[in-house]
Design an enzyme around this catalytic site. Structure first.
Site, PDB file in Angstrom:
ATOM      1  N   ASN A  40       0.618  -1.212   0.209  1.00 39.64           N
ATOM      2  CA  ASN A  40       0.166  -0.602  -0.146  1.00 39.64           C
ATOM      3  C   ASN A  40       0.776   1.337  -0.105  1.00 39.64           C
ATOM      4  O   ASN A  40       1.556   1.650   0.984  1.00 39.64           O
ATOM      5  CB  ASN A  40      -1.061  -0.137   1.321  1.00 39.64           C
ATOM      6  CG  ASN A  40      -1.378   1.312   0.923  1.00 39.64           C
ATOM      7  OD1 ASN A  40      -2.513   1.959   0.431  1.00 39.64           O
ATOM      8  ND2 ASN A  40      -1.004   2.493   2.121  1.00 39.64           N
ATOM      9  N   GLU A  41       0.641   2.262  -0.684  1.00 39.48           N
ATOM     10  CA  GLU A  41       1.711   3.009  -0.991  1.00 39.48           C
ATOM     11  C   GLU A  41       3.251   3.572  -1.421  1.00 39.48           C
ATOM     12  O   GLU A  41       3.594   3.995  -0.707  1.00 39.48           O
ATOM     13  CB  GLU A  41       0.952   4.416  -0.351  1.00 39.48           C
ATOM     14  CG  GLU A  41      -0.979   4.531  -0.474  1.00 39.48           C
ATOM     15  CD  GLU A  41      -1.216   6.120   0.509  1.00 39.48           C
ATOM     16  OE1 GLU A  41      -0.398   6.498   1.550  1.00 39.48           O
ATOM     17  OE2 GLU A  41      -2.620   6.294   0.005  1.00 39.48           O
ATOM     18  N   ASN A  69      -4.827   5.138  -4.836  1.00 39.62           N
ATOM     19  CA  ASN A  69      -5.317   5.873  -3.352  1.00 39.62           C
ATOM     20  C   ASN A  69      -5.754   7.080  -3.722  1.00 39.62           C
ATOM     21  O   ASN A  69      -4.654   7.903  -4.101  1.00 39.62           O
ATOM     22  CB  ASN A  69      -5.137   5.450  -2.186  1.00 39.62           C
ATOM     23  CG  ASN A  69      -4.708   3.823  -1.854  1.00 39.62           C
ATOM     24  OD1 ASN A  69      -5.639   3.524  -2.337  1.00 39.62           O
ATOM     25  ND2 ASN A  69      -3.687   4.039  -0.837  1.00 39.62           N
ATOM     26  N   TYR A 129      -7.461  15.988  -0.069  1.00 35.06           N
ATOM     27  CA  TYR A 129      -6.138  16.361  -0.221  1.00 35.06           C
ATOM     28  C   TYR A 129      -5.418  17.140  -1.287  1.00 35.06           C
ATOM     29  O   TYR A 129      -4.348  16.959  -2.423  1.00 35.06           O
ATOM     30  CB  TYR A 129      -5.199  15.079  -0.161  1.00 35.06           C
ATOM     31  CG  TYR A 129      -5.453  14.935   1.559  1.00 35.06           C
ATOM     32  CD1 TYR A 129      -5.214  15.683   2.275  1.00 35.06           C
ATOM     33  CD2 TYR A 129      -5.299  13.206   1.336  1.00 35.06           C
ATOM     34  CE1 TYR A 129      -5.691  14.737   3.437  1.00 35.06           C
ATOM     35  CE2 TYR A 129      -5.507  12.403   2.556  1.00 35.06           C
ATOM     36  CZ  TYR A 129      -5.250  13.515   4.233  1.00 35.06           C
ATOM     37  OH  TYR A 129      -5.563  12.601   4.433  1.00 35.06           O
ATOM     38  N   TRP A 178     -12.392   5.245   1.557  1.00 33.86           N
ATOM     39  CA  TRP A 178     -11.988   5.086   2.996  1.00 33.86           C
ATOM     40  C   TRP A 178     -12.095   5.920   4.239  1.00 33.86           C
ATOM     41  O   TRP A 178     -12.319   7.025   3.730  1.00 33.86           O
ATOM     42  CB  TRP A 178     -10.005   5.628   3.171  1.00 33.86           C
ATOM     43  CG  TRP A 178      -9.198   5.600   3.741  1.00 33.86           C
ATOM     44  CD1 TRP A 178      -8.438   6.181   4.666  1.00 33.86           C
ATOM     45  CD2 TRP A 178      -8.691   4.087   4.445  1.00 33.86           C
ATOM     46  NE1 TRP A 178      -7.893   6.445   5.337  1.00 33.86           N
ATOM     47  CE2 TRP A 178      -7.327   4.041   5.211  1.00 33.86           C
ATOM     48  CE3 TRP A 178      -8.533   2.311   3.569  1.00 33.86           C
ATOM     49  CZ2 TRP A 178      -7.406   3.455   5.785  1.00 33.86           C
ATOM     50  CZ3 TRP A 178      -7.641   2.133   5.063  1.00 33.86           C
ATOM     51  CH2 TRP A 178      -6.942   2.305   5.286  1.00 33.86           C
ATOM     52  N   LYS A 229     -11.818   9.681   8.816  1.00 37.05           N
ATOM     53  CA  LYS A 229     -12.559   9.592   7.223  1.00 37.05           C
ATOM     54  C   LYS A 229     -13.645   8.466   7.559  1.00 37.05           C
ATOM     55  O   LYS A 229     -14.249   8.710   6.046  1.00 37.05           O
ATOM     56  CB  LYS A 229     -11.537   9.179   6.391  1.00 37.05           C
ATOM     57  CG  LYS A 229     -10.780  10.320   5.750  1.00 37.05           C
ATOM     58  CD  LYS A 229      -9.655   9.833   5.183  1.00 37.05           C
ATOM     59  CE  LYS A 229      -8.476  11.144   4.419  1.00 37.05           C
ATOM     60  NZ  LYS A 229      -7.409  11.288   5.859  1.00 37.05           N
TER      61      LYS A 229
END
Length: 756
Positions: A372-373, A427, A433, A506, A527
């Site tokens: 992830n990321e 994502n 953001y 999310w 969130k």
């Protein structure tokens, strides 16, 4: 015969010690989390270190057996087991089951001691992520008592039974493989397949470790529509006596992920629209009970989800069982997240091996998540090699499922790491953001056009909401109203593009992130569609329910937003019914139809009014009240903030800390100002990589502060919000530094807006 004895009761807990002889501590029962409070209160100062858990086993109370195995279902994140003072085992990885044979160490009174340590290090994942790394023995501990001949308990915490159904036409072939230890001549294996009513369908007795069944007119596992489960039981038998047995449920289903048509289940298009889940709770941390898992599942099913991304680690076996039973399609992953650690490769391999070995039989799981990321700091050769190794490992261990990754926005579409897994998800937080909500759909269209053969999904999207309210919702205001607007827009963009193979909000629930200082309630990521205590469903929850659930309902939004200043106020209603009528103090102000399930009414705001939404026989009610001035209880005030937005000088026509980064960077002088700030940030980051004595600290994070992808993401932040969030990577600014920044910004004129 196998006996499983639960050992959750009567432990001694001693914080911050590695001394297994310690006796002064707290009497506790498991599951237990030693960060249940400090891991959720903000400040990024929760305890990370070694803690001792001790228990005495009285052999006289144990069942007679040839072998005894201790089973730990979750110890975060590294653990050392001592029995009668002798170290028997070490385990790295905080989210999986592991077992140890303690037979030879057992005495009449056996001292069991476990040192559980969630300290920062450079070899065990996760070490940098936007959630709290809760420490403790937070899942069950069992003693498994078996005969010398038994189903293997030593291989990566696996059940010793592997079931592989393959559907062909109306029938299914079910291959069953078992793994045994110490079988001798005269012993055999009895395999039995049962339907969901526990009726035996077929039985095979043999000495072979692998057999194959044919299930005629197979009843398919078909997600939430029909989550049908069979069961396979295997007994190890000698002279008619059962020595050991294992049993697992399984489902027969076929699926594929198509780059144009999304997820296909049993030959039918089956859109995967759902949520991500973190497992922690308020005041509990990760030490969940079965009732907590059940409540989570009920809420996820109520919202109408068809899929869950179980982030960012292996979840409790009980929850995977619930997913099988309720028909949720699952993305399961390991905590290979955010920061690639060259010294962590072996840990990614062991955690992935455990994840697959322990969860292979769950029909709900369709993809294994590699990371992830992880490319947030860029891809290098070591990172790419690590992913190729994991991808090959998954396909070797499980040829029946696909691999995936969750890439982050700044990962470019031509990054070679996107070509490693079978399918890809991203994502994206456009509209929270940085950027705005309208950018989401077009971005996916561009990816789909660029990579027409790669299935693309959205693995994270969302925005934060607390109990703040406004009639003029704006990006970054943390209001429930902006969150509702954001998700309305994202639903319309993502759900109407059927090529998107899966979408995962999310997050389903707010969760602990002790480094966070956002939204006025530090220590959490807000969130979630539901609060961390599971007590309040935010309005956005019902936006999804309107699109995804077949259970008739009507929901009046804004029930916590009563005091309003405007003469005419917007009232929103969500419903899966075709028509909604709104009443003000008992009088109808009209009916509306809304194909998108979002109904908007302009309501006169005079005195105090009772608002009633009606859809058929369904109703929901709330109140509004006309006030002269804005109720400041609805306005965000950051707790513990060095500065709040209303403390900042913001002269008309000049920039301030309350302006967005993207707007400031449109000015030449603004760009020069940012270069100075970026230099300050870089110095602080470099200083944080070293301790007081100059030693290198773990958990550092390199970021290109001038990278195009990162700046696109940060453009939607106000400077003040950005500086507060930097606390998550241990960069902080004093009040004096912030005021100095603001003074420099006040000298910069805002560019005049062009008039078309």
């Amino acid at each position: 015969m196998r006996n499983i004895i639960n050992l959750n009761s009567d432990w001694l807990f001693v914080k911050n010690t590695t001394d297994v002889s310690a006796t002064a501590g707290e009497a506790i029962n498991l599951p237990h989390c030693f960060n249940a409070v400090d891991g959720q209160d903000g400040g990024n100062d929760y305890f990370r270190g070694p803690c001792l858990y001790k228990k005495v086993l009285d052999k006289a109370t144990l069942p007679a057996a040839d072998l005894y195995f201790l089973e730990f279902r979750g110890t975060n994140s590294s653990a050392d087991l001592f029995v009668n003072g002798t170290k028997l085992a070490h385990h790295d990885g905080g989210y999986s089951t592991w077992r140890v044979d303690i037979t030879d160490a057992l005495t009449d009174q056996t001292d069991v001691a476990l040192i559980v340590d969630n300290s920062a290090n450079e070899t065990v994942y996760p070490q940098m992520a936007d959630f709290t790394f809760y420490g403790g023995i937070y899942r069950d501990v069992n003693l498994i008592c078996v005969t010398r001949a038994h189903f293997d308990l030593s291989y990566y915490g696996a059940p010793g039974l592997k079931i592989t159904p393959v559907v062909s036409g109306k029938d299914a072939t079910v291959e069953v493989e078992v793994f045994t230890k110490n079988m001798t001549e005269g012993q055999s294996l009895v395999y039995t397949i049962y339907d969901d009513k526990e009726n035996a369908l077929d039985k095979i007795e043999t000495t072979d470790s692998k057999v194959s069944f044919t299930v005629k007119d197979v009843h398919l596992w078909h997600g939430r529509k029909d989550p049908y489960l069979y069961c396979c039981k295997v007994e190890l038998v000698e002279n008619g006596e059962v020595l050991d047995n294992v049993c697992n449920r399984f489902g027969c289903r076929s699926y594929k992920i198509d780059p144009d048509n999304g997820f296909i289940l049993n030959g039918e298009e089956y859109p995967l629209r759902g949520v991500s889940r973190h497992q922690d709770r308020w005041g509990v941390g990760n030490a969940l009970l079965p009732c907590h898992h059940e409540e989570d599942m009920d809420l996820i099913c109520e919202v109408g989800a068809t899929t869950i991304r179980l982030a960012h680690y292996q979840h409790d076996q009980y929850f995977y069982d619930l997913c099988d039973e309720r028909g949720l399609v699952i993305w399961a992953e390991i905590p290979y997240i955010s920061k690639h650690m060259p010294g962590g490769r072996e840990n990614t391999i062991s955690q992935m091996t455990e994840l697959i070995a322990q969860n292979y039989n769950h029909p709900s799981i369709v993809v294994w998540g590699l990371s992830n990321e992880i490319s947030i700091g860029g891809s290098d050769d070591d990172l790419l090699e690590n992913h190729r190794i994991l991808n090959d490992l998954v396909h070797k261990m499980d040829p029946t499922r696909l691999t995936t990754i969750a890439a982050v926005s700044m990962c470019k579409m031509d990054d070679p790491y996107l070509l490693i897994p079978d399918v890809v998800s991203y994502n994206h937080y456009f509209g929270w953001y940085g950027g705005d909500t309208s950018m989401n759909g077009p971005w996916f269209d561009k990816f789909h056009q660029t990579h027409p053969t790669i299935p693309i999904g959205c693995s994270e999207y969302g925005c934060e909401a607390l109990n703040w309210h406004t009639s003029d919702p704006r990006q970054g205001d943390y209001t429930e109203e902006y969150q509702a607007y954001y998700h309305e827009e994202l639903i319309k963009q993502l759900f109407t593009r059927k090529y998107i193979w899966a979408t995962h909000v999310w997050n389903m629930f707010d969760f602990g992130a002790d480094a966070r200082a956002e939204g006025g309630e530090n220590g959490q990521n807000h969130k979630g569609l539901v609060t961390i205590d599971r007590k309040y469903k935010k309005d956005a929850f019902y936006a999804y329910k309107a699109w995804l659930s077949d259970d008739p309902f009507v929901h009046l939004c804004g029930k916590r937003y009563i005091d309003r200043t405007e003469d005419v106020t917007r009232v929103t209603v969500y419903s899966n019914q075709p028509e909604v009528e709104l009443f003000v103090n008992g009088e109808s102000i009209g009916k509306k139809a809304a194909p998108d399930h979002f109904f908007y009414f302009d309501v006169p705001n005079v005195g105090e009014s009772t608002i009633t939404a009606k859809a058929g026989d369904l109703t929901d009610e709330g109140k509004i009240r006309k006030v002269a001035e804005r109720n400041m209880d609805y306005v965000l005030v950051e707790k513990g903030a060095v500065l709040n937005w209303f403390d900042i000088d913001a002269p008309e026509g000049r920039f301030s800390l309350n302006d967005k980064m993207g707007d400031i960077l449109e000015s030449k002088r603004g760009k020069l100002w940012f270069l100075g700030v970026a230099l300050q940030m870089k110095k602080k980051m470099n200083a944080n990589k070293k301790g007081k004595g100059g030693e290198k600290k773990s958990g550092g994070f390199d970021v290109d502060l001038k990278g195009d992808g990162l700046m696109q993401m940060l453009g939607g932040f106000t400077v003040l919000r950005l500086t507060s969030m930097l606390g998550m990577i241990n960069i902080s600014f004093t009040k004096e530094e912030l005021l100095k920044m603001n003074k420099k910004l006040n000298r910069i004129k805002k560019p005049k807006k062009k008039v078309n």
